[in-house]
Design a protein around this motif. Sequence first.
Motif, short mmCIF file in Angstrom:
data_model
loop_
_atom_site.label_atom_id
_atom_site.label_comp_id
_atom_site.label_asym_id
_atom_site.label_seq_id
_atom_site.Cartn_x
_atom_site.Cartn_y
_atom_site.Cartn_z
N SER A 218 17.96 83.43 103.37
CA SER A 218 16.88 83.03 104.62
C SER A 218 16.23 84.36 104.74
CB SER A 218 17.99 82.52 105.68
OG SER A 218 18.99 83.59 106.12
N ASP A 219 16.67 85.33 104.61
CA ASP A 219 15.76 86.43 104.78
C ASP A 219 14.73 86.92 103.53
OD1 ASP A 219 16.56 86.76 107.53
OD2 ASP A 219 18.27 88.07 106.77
N THR A 221 11.80 86.36 100.52
CA THR A 221 10.67 85.72 100.17
C THR A 221 10.52 85.78 98.70
OG1 THR A 221 9.43 87.67 100.55
CG2 THR A 221 9.75 86.03 102.57
N ASP A 275 9.41 89.65 98.44
CA ASP A 275 10.44 90.39 97.97
C ASP A 275 10.90 90.46 96.54
OD1 ASP A 275 10.92 91.17 100.73
OD2 ASP A 275 11.92 89.36 101.17
N LEU A 346 20.21 90.27 98.32
CA LEU A 346 19.57 89.51 99.00
C LEU A 346 19.99 87.97 99.14
CD1 LEU A 346 15.86 90.24 97.59
CD2 LEU A 346 16.97 91.09 99.82
N GLY A 348 22.73 87.16 101.24
CA GLY A 348 23.48 87.01 102.43
C GLY A 348 24.87 87.43 102.53
#
Length: 348
Positions: A218-219, A221, A275, A346, A348
């Motif tokens: 969720s963080d 891109t 990202d 990335l 999570g």
Amino acid sequence: MPPIASTVRRTALTVAGLVVLTACGGGVSSSAGDAADRAAEGYPVTLKNCGRTVTVDSAPRHAVSLNQGSTEILLSLGLADRLDATATWTDPVMKGLEKDEATVPRIAGNQPSSEKVLAEEPDFVSASFESTLGRGGVASRDQFEELGVPTYLSPTDCAGKDNTGSGDGARTERLTMDAVYGEVRDLAEVFGVPERGEKLVTGLRDRIDRATADVDASDATLLYWFANAEAPYLAGCCGAPGIITEELGAENVFDDAKEEWPQINWETVADRNPDVLVIGDLTRRSQTAESAGKKIEFLESNPATKNLDAVRHKRYVLLSGQAMNPTIRTVEGVERVAEGLRSFGLAG
């Protein structure tokens, strides 16, 4: 046109003759006869497909598939012996299908002429994209159907999608894997192998579940680049890359674009600074920067892109073109991007 129409009719008469021989036991083994009887069960098959009603009177025996995505579904259903030809490929065939694919003639690497397709005397034609069976394509669906050849178009390219404009169309609704699963089931029904269709769908669902089980991105891109360096085709919100992004809980930096593959300048990409870059690794040669190697070379040398976070940290995920199209290989895209997000820390 008359010679083509008469050829199609001759093919139909030949098939009808074989059915009569089978019924009478004329030189056909009992096992072959039993197989023919089973194939005849459940026909005719009638489907609603992209605003049309398609009726298939018997299981196709001489099909032609006009796009790689459609071909890989048919091969995955074990139907290589029912395919007389394929065309329009962007990548090597999906792993595990190499032997079957090698048995099917490829009449064109890109879009074939209608004459080449009709020379195969098909009894069924399938395609992944409306552009293949429309204006400027191989031939229209009407033209095939006037010759008695039923056609099937992937619902992933018509349901919730507007193809009337230029480019690759725009999505009015987000695509989901249900449309892909529906295509698998439809084709399995047309060919009289519905149980194979269900088995394939179950396998695809299981692969997505495994790939996403421990991922929360969720963080993160993402940006998806399909082809072309000067005016790059980047994924909008709602096609196959949208499926991948949503399954992983990430965000597409161009989620505000409804076009399937809008062409966006690199300065805008730099402003959004994704990202991770998901890069199409294509083997075709119709655009600039088709291969992943060429794309990365461009990214790392172009003034507008070389300082992107994803470029500086080499956060690249390489996908086949088919994994970035709405096909069964979109599942491969979910798996590869999930793997990349884990490796970049990335997930999570």
